[in-house]
Motif scaffolding. Structure first.
Motif, short mmCIF file in Angstrom:
data_model
loop_
_atom_site.label_atom_id
_atom_site.label_comp_id
_atom_site.label_asym_id
_atom_site.label_seq_id
_atom_site.Cartn_x
_atom_site.Cartn_y
_atom_site.Cartn_z
N PRO A 17 53.28 52.27 20.59
CA PRO A 17 53.45 51.25 19.24
C PRO A 17 52.11 50.69 18.79
O PRO A 17 51.17 50.52 19.48
CB PRO A 17 54.14 50.08 20.04
CG PRO A 17 54.41 50.30 21.56
CD PRO A 17 53.44 51.51 21.78
N GLY A 18 52.03 50.36 17.56
CA GLY A 18 50.81 49.90 17.00
C GLY A 18 50.92 48.38 17.23
O GLY A 18 52.02 47.90 17.39
N HIS A 19 49.85 47.68 17.30
CA HIS A 19 50.13 46.24 17.59
C HIS A 19 50.37 45.49 16.50
O HIS A 19 50.66 44.15 16.62
CB HIS A 19 48.62 45.74 18.27
CG HIS A 19 47.45 45.57 17.29
ND1 HIS A 19 46.90 46.79 16.76
CD2 HIS A 19 46.76 44.71 17.00
CE1 HIS A 19 46.04 46.65 16.17
NE2 HIS A 19 45.70 45.40 15.98
N LEU A 20 50.37 46.10 15.10
CA LEU A 20 50.98 45.29 13.97
C LEU A 20 52.30 45.81 13.45
O LEU A 20 52.84 45.23 12.77
CB LEU A 20 49.98 45.72 13.01
CG LEU A 20 48.23 45.36 13.32
CD1 LEU A 20 47.55 45.71 12.02
CD2 LEU A 20 48.17 44.02 13.56
N ASP A 21 53.07 46.68 14.53
CA ASP A 21 54.31 47.13 14.17
C ASP A 21 55.19 45.87 14.39
O ASP A 21 55.33 45.33 15.21
CB ASP A 21 54.95 48.18 15.19
CG ASP A 21 54.13 49.63 14.64
OD1 ASP A 21 53.06 49.47 13.86
OD2 ASP A 21 54.21 50.41 15.56
N SER A 29 51.76 49.87 25.20
CA SER A 29 53.00 50.40 25.69
C SER A 29 53.24 49.73 27.11
O SER A 29 54.33 49.66 27.34
CB SER A 29 52.31 52.00 26.31
OG SER A 29 52.19 52.75 24.95
N LEU A 30 52.15 49.33 27.76
CA LEU A 30 52.42 48.46 28.97
C LEU A 30 53.21 47.24 28.58
O LEU A 30 54.00 46.63 29.55
CB LEU A 30 50.86 48.18 29.82
CG LEU A 30 50.54 49.23 30.51
CD1 LEU A 30 49.05 48.46 31.29
CD2 LEU A 30 51.54 49.16 31.83
N ILE A 31 53.09 46.68 27.59
CA ILE A 31 53.57 45.37 27.36
C ILE A 31 55.12 45.86 26.98
O ILE A 31 56.06 44.89 27.26
CB ILE A 31 52.85 44.70 26.03
CG1 ILE A 31 51.33 43.94 26.52
CG2 ILE A 31 53.72 43.50 25.54
CD1 ILE A 31 50.63 43.36 25.39
#
Ligand code: PMP
Length: 386
Positions: free
Chosen positions: A26-30, A248-250
């Motif tokens: 995932p992108g951190h802004l998605d 991904s880990l989050i």
């Protein structure tokens, strides 16, 4: 064939947690990721039973979680009391000293609980800025009496920092009710995620102490000033950037924390207690002596056991040959004289029986004839069928 992973971290994780890691990054802004991160932060607060606390999720291991607490709460010359139950309490002192703190230790006897009267006496002498406790010291498998220690610190107006790396989501901890100021942990043990996340829940009192600092935090990466706006933004449903979050880990963390809450914290603690009881019954039946000097101070997340007479560290390899990975010793004074078995996160009755059986076979293969085959398994089975 894959070994059963029974070391005290990293531990085996659930298939849904792994699936979250395997999905496209995932992108951190998605929008989806923003919602996931916000939910994970809220869930972390629930796991610590700290509705009033500020959660932090940062890329790094448990040692970074320790530094995220210490770097923000100590200024050169501050005094710190380390309730010391082993290797990881020594590490906490090492980090405190690097940040300029003057450290006083109250050392528990090896395998024993810290002396409450001695802690109280030191707190009275003070003044200390903070006190640290290792909830479960992974080198000794000692479970510290955190509730009473944290309450003692509170009575003396001292910030209480608890290292929960080998305990969080496996041993009861009531951050708000007990008055702990920082509960710090990592992803790879009872939290049920692969290694890579440093996790903290910080009380309003600790945040205020940080705001009152006279000198800035000495290095940039652990500074709450960089992370607090990021955590607040994601929880409010907005993205923010200081350093790229491990997306991904989050997402995996969010899945695991959701599973932990669905199991129920009390039910989860009870499962850990029950599995630990079964292991302890097996150790006792097999004549294996634990490092913790009594059941009252023995952790429910791992066991530390002396090698029986005539056995040495080669036992760890012999157990591996039977299909189960366990760990050697870690405490510098006894490193070569004991071994450790992790029992946290997904641990089931099947894992207990497989592990005890493998250790029995390994002992016999090593020529140890003191216990008849099946003695440990039968003792564990008696607890598990109760
Ligand atoms: N504290 C405790 C109690 C631990 O068990 C560990 C790791 N085993 C740490 C701190 C340090 O964590 P890490 O190895 O993830 O840096």
């Amino acid at each position: 064939m894959r070994d059963l992973l029974m070391i005290p971290g990293p531990v085996d994780v659930d298939a849904d947690v792994l699936a979250a890691l395997a999905a496209p990054v995932p992108g951190h802004l998605d929008a989806d990721f923003i919602a996931t991160f916000g939910r994970a932060l809220k869930r972390l607060r629930e796991i610590s039973l700290a509705p009033g606390a500020q959660p932090f999720v940062v890329s790094g291991s448990g040692t970074l979680a320790m530094e995220l607490a210490v770097a923000n709460l100590t200024e050169p010359g501050d005094r710190a009391l380390v309730v010391n139950t082993g290797y990881f309490s020594d590490r906490m002192a090492f980090i405190l000293e690097r940040h300029g703190a003057k450290v006083t230790h109250v050392r528990a006897p090896l395998g024993g609980a810290p002396d409450a009267a001695q802690v109280e006496a030191e707190l009275r002498k003070g003044p200390f800025k903070l006190m640290t406790v290792t909830h479960v010291d992974t080198s000794t498998a000692v479970l510290a009496p955190v509730e009473s220690l944290v309450k003692a610190a509170r009575r003396h107006g001292v910030l209480a920092v608890v290292d929960g790396v080998c305990a969080t989501a496996g041993e009861p901890f009531h951050q708000d009710a007990w008055g702990a100021d920082v509960y710090l942990t990592a992803s790879q043990k009872a939290v049920g995620v692969p290694p890579g996340l440093a996790l903290l829940t910080v009380s309003p009192r600790a945040l205020e102490a940080w705001r009152q600092r006279k000198v800035p935090v000495a290095s940039v990466y652990p500074d709450w000033a960089e992370w607090l706006p990021v955590m607040e933004a994601y929880e409010a449903g907005k993205p923010a950037y200081f350093a790229t979050p491990p997306t991904s880990l989050i997402r995996a963390l969010d899945v695991s924390l959701g599973q932990i809450l669905a199991e129920g914290l009390e039910a989860r603690f009870e499962r850990h207690r029950r599995m630990a009881r079964a292991f302890r019954a097996a150790w006792s039946a097999m004549g294996l002596r634990m490092l913790p000097t009594s059941e009252a101070v023995a952790a429910n997340t791992l066991s530390a056991l002396y090698y029986p007479d005539g056995m040495d560290a080669s036992l760890v390899g012999r157990v591996k040959a039977q299909g189960v990975a366990i760990a050697g010793g870690l405490h510098p004074e006894l490193k070569t004289r004991y071994f450790r078995v992790g029992h946290m996160n997904r641990v089931t009755a099947a894992d207990v029986l497989a592990t005890v059986g493998a250790i029995e076979r390994a002992l016999q293969a090593g020529g140890h004839r003191a216990t008849a085959s099946g003695t440990g398994v039968a003792a564990a089975q008696a607890v598990l069928s109760d």
